[in-house]
Design an enzyme around this catalytic site. Structure first.
Site, PDB file in Angstrom:
ATOM      1  N   ASP A   9       0.832  -1.216   0.000  1.00  0.00           N
ATOM      2  CA  ASP A   9       0.000   0.000   0.000  1.00  0.00           C
ATOM      3  C   ASP A   9       0.864   1.263   0.000  1.00  0.00           C
ATOM      4  O   ASP A   9       0.647   2.181   0.772  1.00  0.00           O
ATOM      5  CB  ASP A   9      -0.945   0.018   1.210  1.00  0.00           C
ATOM      6  CG  ASP A   9      -1.714  -1.285   1.358  1.00  0.00           C
ATOM      7  OD1 ASP A   9      -1.962  -1.696   2.514  1.00  0.00           O
ATOM      8  OD2 ASP A   9      -2.032  -1.914   0.339  1.00  0.00           O
TER       9      ASP A   9
ATOM     10  N   GLU B 296     -11.044   0.343  -4.153  1.00  0.00           N
ATOM     11  CA  GLU B 296     -10.441   0.862  -2.906  1.00  0.00           C
ATOM     12  C   GLU B 296      -9.149   1.587  -3.259  1.00  0.00           C
ATOM     13  O   GLU B 296      -8.876   1.842  -4.432  1.00  0.00           O
ATOM     14  CB  GLU B 296     -10.169  -0.297  -1.949  1.00  0.00           C
ATOM     15  CG  GLU B 296      -9.370  -1.419  -2.565  1.00  0.00           C
ATOM     16  CD  GLU B 296      -9.450  -2.709  -1.756  1.00  0.00           C
ATOM     17  OE1 GLU B 296     -10.113  -2.762  -0.708  1.00  0.00           O
ATOM     18  OE2 GLU B 296      -8.825  -3.689  -2.182  1.00  0.00           O
TER      19      GLU B 296
END
Ligand code: 6LW
Length: 499
Positions: free
Chosen positions: A17, A174
């Site tokens: 991420d 997302e």
């Protein structure tokens, strides 16, 4: 860095991420950290290829409390790192009871970072921050939804508004990031979920809240249904270099072994070039060997192979499980040693006293000098409470212990002379035969002999310490632990053998 040139992953080991920003000629990047403390590792680079960890954004209990009931792979999810109005801003989600979305700021990305400003009106995960021309701050989250916020106070204005649900048929929109580029606002997201179906999609609009038109070429990046050596590519962020070129950082995995392939280092940070065609980004290959970059490489400081624990504070690469109370983990009790004091829990427990560093190479060696005279502990490779291998010593015996799911086994044991002992492990290719059923690697544990050789006590199949077996969002962490009493560690060596 490979020995021939710039290489991916640019930040190996479990660094998922990634979120990146640039200030002048300096790049900064932050990653998720889940159940580990300190949380949110922060990196610096001058060339997008060499990255040096300069700290952790959440490095004190007033910023990060992870109770024993926070499951492994919960805790600190995906951050967004931005620079605005002379400060660094980091927004992140603490997925735990009493957690939620929060913002911290700093003038120096190496820290200290502020205490958190909570965002109770911002739901879900994967928060992003973007400011429009009049200074309004927009917080965009997985879903994809958005709400206007005041990042100084945490106040939100109105309920979140739905912006986009991603590409048709792809689950899990997302990891949103919003950018003002030219005449458009671009909304970059992840789709497909973080496994083999992962991908990146983008849309654009005339305002930060849309409406957004999806890119006709979505997903602009995916490795699904390919045999590319990098899989699960997704969760990306964009950055423009000083020369005007564009680049993408993203997460990916490197599965090893036969079929289906097992990845053991977690989701790593990769770099890919980006060009723009007709107002849309086109992502170049996420190649293991990166092309020569259009600027000189700026290597960072060489990482010491050995940590002698001769500093009053542990270096930022060291992470502990959920917390690190000084009475349980300190380098101040015995000068030049790391002292770990158990609190009852073994590696099977959420409150284990464990301090380790991410495994960042597919093949590597780790060693540590242990003084077990006051307790029981040793050297472990950890994925979570139900997936770990360890070599431990106490009371004149050394044991190799394996925990895989509900199975916990003492694989081997032998007497060892009293007094300090060097425990070691080597992670490398599995023993032959190598076929479709072979795992990704093997983990050999042993005791170092006076001549420096490792007397191997047991060799274990590495596939059971992979994400495909264990699940979750992290990767292997190699470290030291105390399961009973007090255990002192004089030094710890981590030696890469291959990328
Ligand atoms: C992250 C989200 C995701 O917040 O996994 O699968 C979460 N995708 O973007 C943890 O990495």
């Amino acid at each position: 860095m490979s020995d021939t040139g710039p290489a991916n992953p640019v930040i190996p080991g479990f660094h998922p991420d990634p979120s990146i920003c640039r200030v002048g000629d300096d790049y900064y990047l932050a990653c998720s950290s889940f159940e580990y403390f300190p949380g949110v590792p922060v990196f610096h680079s001058r060339d997008l290829v060499h990255w040096t960890q300069i700290g952790n954004a959440l490095d004190r209990p007033s910023q990060l409390r992870l109770a024993a009931d926070v499951p492994s792979s919960a805790g600190i999810y995906a951050p967004t790192l931005r620079y605005h109005d002379g400060r660094f801003w980091l927004v992140v989600t603490n997925v735990s009871k009493g957690g939620g979305n929060l913002v911290v700021t700093a003038t120096d990305p190496a820290g200290p970072w502020s205490d958190p400003v909570r965002l109770p009106g911002v739901p879900g995960i994967d928060p992003d921050l973007a400011w429009d021309e009049d200074g309004t701050c927009w917080c965009t989250v997985a879903g994809i939804a958005q709400v206007r916020i005041d990042p100084h106070t945490g106040r939100t204005y109105g309920p979140p508004q739905k912006l986009w649900s991603g590409t048709p048929g792809a689950k899990a929109p997302e990891a949103p990031h919003l950018y003002r580029i030219g005449d458009y606002w671009y909304l970059l997201i992840a789709v497909g979920g973080t496994e083999r179906g992962h991908g990146v999609a983008i849309a654009r609009g005339r305002t930060p809240s849309g409406p957004f038109e999806p890119c006709p070429a979505n997903p602009i990046l995916t490795h699904r249904s390919t045999d590319h050596p990098v899989q699960n590519t997704g969760h990306a962020d964009l950055v423009q270099a000083p020369d005007g070129s564009w680049w993408m950082v993203l997460l990916g995995v490197r599965p090893g072994g036969g079929t289906p392939g097992w990845h053991v280092l977690g989701r790593e940070t990769f770099l890919a070039p980006v060009t723009w065609v007709d107002g849309w980004p086109v992502v170049g290959e996420v190649a293991l060997d990166l092309p020569e970059l259009p600027w000189p490489l700026v290597p960072g400081p060489v990482e010491e192979q050995r940590d002698d624990f001769d500093l009053s504070e542990l270096r930022p690469l060291w992470i502990s499980v959920r917390d690190r109370p000084a009475e349980h983990c300190t380098t101040k009790e015995r000068a030049g040693w790391l002292t770990l004091r158990a609190r009852g829990g073994s590696l099977d427990e959420p409150d284990v006293v464990f301090t380790g560093r991410r495994q960042q190479h597919l093949s590597c060696r780790a060693r540590t000098l242990v003084d077990p005279s006051e307790g029981r502990g040793g050297l472990a490779v950890r994925l979570d409470e139900r997936h770990h291998y360890a070599i431990e010593v106490s009371g004149g015996e050394v044991r190799v212990v394996a925990r895989v799911g509900s199975l916990r086994t003492v694989v081997a044991a032998q007497p060892v002379p009293d007094g300090p002992v060097v425990l070691g492990l080597t992670i490398g290719d599995p023993p032959p035969p190598h076929d479709a059923r072979t795992g990704p690697d093997a983990v050999s544990f042993g005791v170092e002999q006076p001549d420096g050789t490792l007397s191997v006590l047991a060799t274990l199949d590495g596939r059971y310490l992979s994400t495909e077996v264990a699940g979750g969002f992290t990767g292997r962490v190699i470290g030291m632990y105390a399961a009973a009493g007090t255990v002192h560690f004089d030094w710890f060596d981590y030696e890469p053998i291959s990328r």
